[in-house]
Structures are given as C-alpha cells and as structure tokens.
Design a protein around this motif. Sequence first.
Motif, short mmCIF file in Angstrom:
data_model
loop_
_atom_site.label_atom_id
_atom_site.label_comp_id
_atom_site.label_asym_id
_atom_site.label_seq_id
_atom_site.Cartn_x
_atom_site.Cartn_y
_atom_site.Cartn_z
N LYS A 150 34.82 33.22 49.92
CA LYS A 150 36.05 32.74 49.30
C LYS A 150 37.24 33.21 50.10
CE LYS A 150 34.13 32.75 44.65
NZ LYS A 150 33.81 33.71 43.60
N GLU A 151 38.23 32.35 50.17
CA GLU A 151 39.40 32.71 50.98
C GLU A 151 40.18 33.88 50.41
OE1 GLU A 151 41.63 29.06 51.52
OE2 GLU A 151 40.71 28.87 53.49
N ASP A 152 40.11 34.07 49.10
CA ASP A 152 40.87 35.19 48.54
C ASP A 152 40.07 36.49 48.54
OD1 ASP A 152 39.09 34.51 46.59
OD2 ASP A 152 40.56 34.31 44.98
N GLU A 153 38.87 36.48 49.11
CA GLU A 153 38.10 37.72 49.19
C GLU A 153 38.11 38.25 50.62
OE1 GLU A 153 34.21 36.80 47.55
OE2 GLU A 153 34.92 37.32 45.54
N THR A 154 38.00 39.57 50.73
CA THR A 154 37.93 40.20 52.05
C THR A 154 36.55 40.83 52.19
OG1 THR A 154 40.29 40.66 51.98
CG2 THR A 154 38.98 41.94 53.56
N TYR A 155 35.88 40.55 53.30
CA TYR A 155 34.51 41.03 53.49
C TYR A 155 34.49 42.17 54.50
CZ TYR A 155 33.82 36.79 50.95
OH TYR A 155 33.92 35.83 49.97
N ILE A 156 33.79 43.22 54.14
CA ILE A 156 33.69 44.37 55.05
C ILE A 156 32.31 44.37 55.71
CG2 ILE A 156 33.84 46.88 55.28
CD1 ILE A 156 35.38 47.00 52.71
N ILE A 157 32.30 44.56 57.01
CA ILE A 157 31.05 44.75 57.74
C ILE A 157 31.04 46.20 58.23
CG2 ILE A 157 29.66 44.05 59.74
CD1 ILE A 157 31.01 41.32 59.64
N GLY A 158 29.93 46.89 58.02
CA GLY A 158 29.82 48.28 58.46
C GLY A 158 29.72 48.35 59.98
N GLY A 159 30.66 49.03 60.61
CA GLY A 159 30.66 49.13 62.08
C GLY A 159 29.73 50.25 62.52
N ILE A 160 28.45 49.99 62.38
CA ILE A 160 27.48 51.03 62.74
C ILE A 160 26.23 50.41 63.34
CG2 ILE A 160 26.70 51.09 60.31
CD1 ILE A 160 25.86 54.09 60.93
N CYS A 161 25.72 51.09 64.37
CA CYS A 161 24.45 50.71 64.97
C CYS A 161 23.56 51.94 64.76
CB CYS A 161 24.68 50.42 66.45
SG CYS A 161 23.17 50.24 67.38
N LEU A 210 20.78 43.04 60.03
CA LEU A 210 21.25 42.37 61.25
C LEU A 210 22.30 43.24 61.94
CD1 LEU A 210 21.72 38.87 59.63
CD2 LEU A 210 19.82 39.57 61.08
N THR A 211 22.69 42.84 63.14
CA THR A 211 23.75 43.58 63.84
C THR A 211 25.12 43.06 63.38
OG1 THR A 211 23.84 42.01 65.66
CG2 THR A 211 22.30 43.83 65.90
N VAL A 212 26.12 43.86 63.69
CA VAL A 212 27.48 43.52 63.30
C VAL A 212 27.87 42.11 63.77
CG1 VAL A 212 29.91 44.14 63.72
CG2 VAL A 212 28.20 45.94 63.32
N ASN A 213 27.61 41.82 65.05
CA ASN A 213 28.05 40.52 65.57
C ASN A 213 27.22 39.36 65.01
OD1 ASN A 213 26.25 41.97 67.53
ND2 ASN A 213 26.13 39.93 68.42
N GLN A 214 25.95 39.63 64.69
CA GLN A 214 25.15 38.57 64.06
C GLN A 214 25.73 38.21 62.69
OE1 GLN A 214 21.28 40.47 64.21
NE2 GLN A 214 20.57 39.08 65.81
N VAL A 215 26.10 39.23 61.93
CA VAL A 215 26.66 38.99 60.60
C VAL A 215 27.96 38.20 60.73
CG1 VAL A 215 27.60 40.08 58.52
CG2 VAL A 215 25.54 41.00 59.59
N MET A 216 28.80 38.61 61.68
CA MET A 216 30.07 37.91 61.88
C MET A 216 29.83 36.45 62.26
SD MET A 216 33.26 38.50 61.64
CE MET A 216 34.27 37.04 61.54
N GLU A 217 28.86 36.23 63.16
CA GLU A 217 28.54 34.87 63.59
C GLU A 217 28.09 34.01 62.41
OE1 GLU A 217 27.15 33.19 67.01
OE2 GLU A 217 29.26 33.72 67.04
N ILE A 218 27.34 34.62 61.51
CA ILE A 218 26.87 33.87 60.33
C ILE A 218 28.05 33.48 59.46
CG2 ILE A 218 25.53 34.08 58.18
CD1 ILE A 218 23.50 35.77 59.86
N LEU A 219 28.99 34.41 59.26
CA LEU A 219 30.17 34.09 58.45
C LEU A 219 30.97 32.97 59.11
CD1 LEU A 219 31.50 37.64 57.40
CD2 LEU A 219 29.73 36.25 56.33
N ILE A 220 31.11 33.05 60.42
CA ILE A 220 31.87 32.04 61.16
C ILE A 220 31.21 30.67 61.00
CG2 ILE A 220 32.36 31.24 63.52
CD1 ILE A 220 32.83 34.21 64.25
N LYS A 221 29.89 30.66 61.15
CA LYS A 221 29.15 29.40 61.04
C LYS A 221 29.21 28.86 59.61
CE LYS A 221 26.81 26.75 63.77
NZ LYS A 221 27.49 26.13 64.90
N TRP A 222 29.20 29.76 58.63
CA TRP A 222 29.30 29.31 57.25
C TRP A 222 30.65 28.64 57.01
CZ3 TRP A 222 32.30 29.44 53.00
CH2 TRP A 222 31.74 28.90 51.82
N ALA A 223 31.71 29.28 57.53
CA ALA A 223 33.06 28.74 57.34
C ALA A 223 33.14 27.32 57.93
CB ALA A 223 34.09 29.64 58.00
N GLU A 224 32.36 27.10 58.97
CA GLU A 224 32.37 25.81 59.64
C GLU A 224 31.54 24.78 58.89
OE1 GLU A 224 31.35 26.37 63.81
OE2 GLU A 224 30.52 24.34 63.82
#
Length: 288
Positions: free
Chosen positions: A179-190, A228-242
């Motif tokens: 949702k556009e009014d929500e902010t999603y946090i990804i844990g910056g950890i490997c 998953l890794t941080v960038n994989q999660v981000m990629e999934i969010l990006i692809k979902w938005a699309e």
Amino acid sequence: MPDNTAPPAPLSKNALKKQAKAERFAANKLERRAREKEARKEKKRLHALKRAAGELDDEDDKRASKKPRVVTDFKGKVVLDLGFDDKMNEKEIVSLTSQLAYTYSANRHAMYPFSLFFSSLNGRTLARLESLNDAGYKRWTNTQWWQEGYEKLWGDGVTEQGNVVYLTADADYELLELKEDETYIIGGICDHNRYKNLCLNKAKESGVRAARLPIGRYLAQMPTRKVLTVNQVMEILIKWAETKDWEQALYAVVPKRKFRTNEPEAEEDDGKEGHEVIAADARPDDAS
Ligand code: SAH
C-alpha cells in the motif's frame, strides 16, 4: 552527513584495480551522455529528412515523438534498517554493502521506484560505503541516510507508526498487497541464517507490524519460510509495484533453479544468486 567513525580498511590489489576501473568509467560518463544526446539529435534529423521526402506519415511522427512514460502509478517507501552492524563479520559487511548497491540500482531502473531510506547508518557498514567509489552512496538519487534508527519515521512525522511494516521471513502474517500509505522495512543484514527471529523481535520491540512475503502461497515448490537477500526482497517489491501480481514478482526474482523439486533445499542463502539475477541487466555505473 554522517561522521565516519572507523577508518576504511586498506584496499587489496584487486579492489584497487576495480576502483580505478570504476573511476575511469565515471570519468567518461559526461562524454557518454554527450554521445547519446548527439545520437538522439541525429535520429531526429533523419526523421525530419524522411518526413520531408514523404517517406513517413502522421503515425510515424506520433511514434517518434513519444515521450517516456511519466511514472506516477505507485509511490512506495522502503527503509533499509542498517542497525545490525555488530552482528556481521567483515565478509558479511562486504556482501551487505553490495546488496545495498544492487538494491539501489534495481530501484533506479524501476518503472515505479520507491523512496529509499537508510536508517542506523554507522560503524563498519558506513566505513565500507565510504570506501566504495569515493563514497558514491552519497550521490544515490532519491535516497535518505539517517544515523538514527527507523523510529525517526514516526518521530519526525514522515509516517505513522501504525503504517510501518517490518518484512521478515519469520512473521506469521503474510503480506497480501503493498500500500502506498505503508512504509516497509527490510533488515539490512547478511547473516547466513544465523539469527532466527532477529528482525521479528526487533519489530515487536519497536511496536511495528511484521509480515513475510507470500512465498509459500504463490510458489508451491518453495518452503513457506524462505530467507532471501536484501536486494532480492527489494526486487520483488519493485516487480510487484509494476505488475501488482505476487506470482510474477516472485518468479522474476527467485532463482529458477530453486524451483526444481525433489532436491534438498539448502537452508542458507549466500545472496550470490540475487547478484547474478540482477547483475545480468545492471550497468557498471548503476551504483555509483
Ligand atoms: N536473520 C534475518 C534475515 C536477514 S535476510 C532476519 O531476522 O530476518 C535480510 C532481510 O530480507 C530480512 O531482514 C527481511 O527484511 C528480508 N527478507 C528476507 N526474506 C524474506 C521473506 N521471505 N519475507 C519477508 N522479508 C524477507
């Protein structure tokens, strides 16, 4: 800007070579942009000539003058929580910082880019970022860097605490949509799966909701809890938005070989496959 608390580690021969290459590439950037501009001009000139010669019609004009699409459809916000500096060894810090660069790069090329916030920037993660590409992270567009934790989100009124969702594979709740009014946090950890529930507990302590990606629901061959890794999660969010479609988003990002059935699934992700997937269409100057 953040103060650099630890001196950057001396670079290896290989790293120096890489750095020199990146610098050469960056130095040529203006020249490349100028060449691209010239090429566009030349294309326009040829079009005008053909048009004058009667080889093209109105439809061709329309097609040629088509402007790139203005991106307004999905405005998401993602926070990369860098508050795990003391939980990683040097190698993992290096992996994490490349995952951050891949994250930025993927977002920069996204149809609907997210606003990216980086919280708890400090320690070795900061030192490593400072040492890469002449502190290139400072030039990343559409990003904000905070030394403070993500509580700043509601402290500073960027968003309400109730609208913040921590993403973690350990959550019981499955994310159904963004949702556009929500902010999603990804844990910056490997952490090579060393710390189970780390992010889940952090979310609970700071009073924000936690949710996992709907991996099990959409990809039947995958275990429900898949880290998953941080960038994989981000990629999934990006692809979902699309696409607004989890199945497509997950399939596009999770490495295909992970779907082979009847094979033991390695519990750990080293993040490498995420790099391969994204590096295939990433340009070397993306993260500079
Ligand atoms: N031990 C860490 C895992 C780090 S993986 C933890 O406690 O979560 C890096 C980050 O990617 C996680 O913090 C989480 O934000 C995100 N992530 C990885 N897999 C995920 C999944 N299946 N669902 C939601 N978020 C996930």
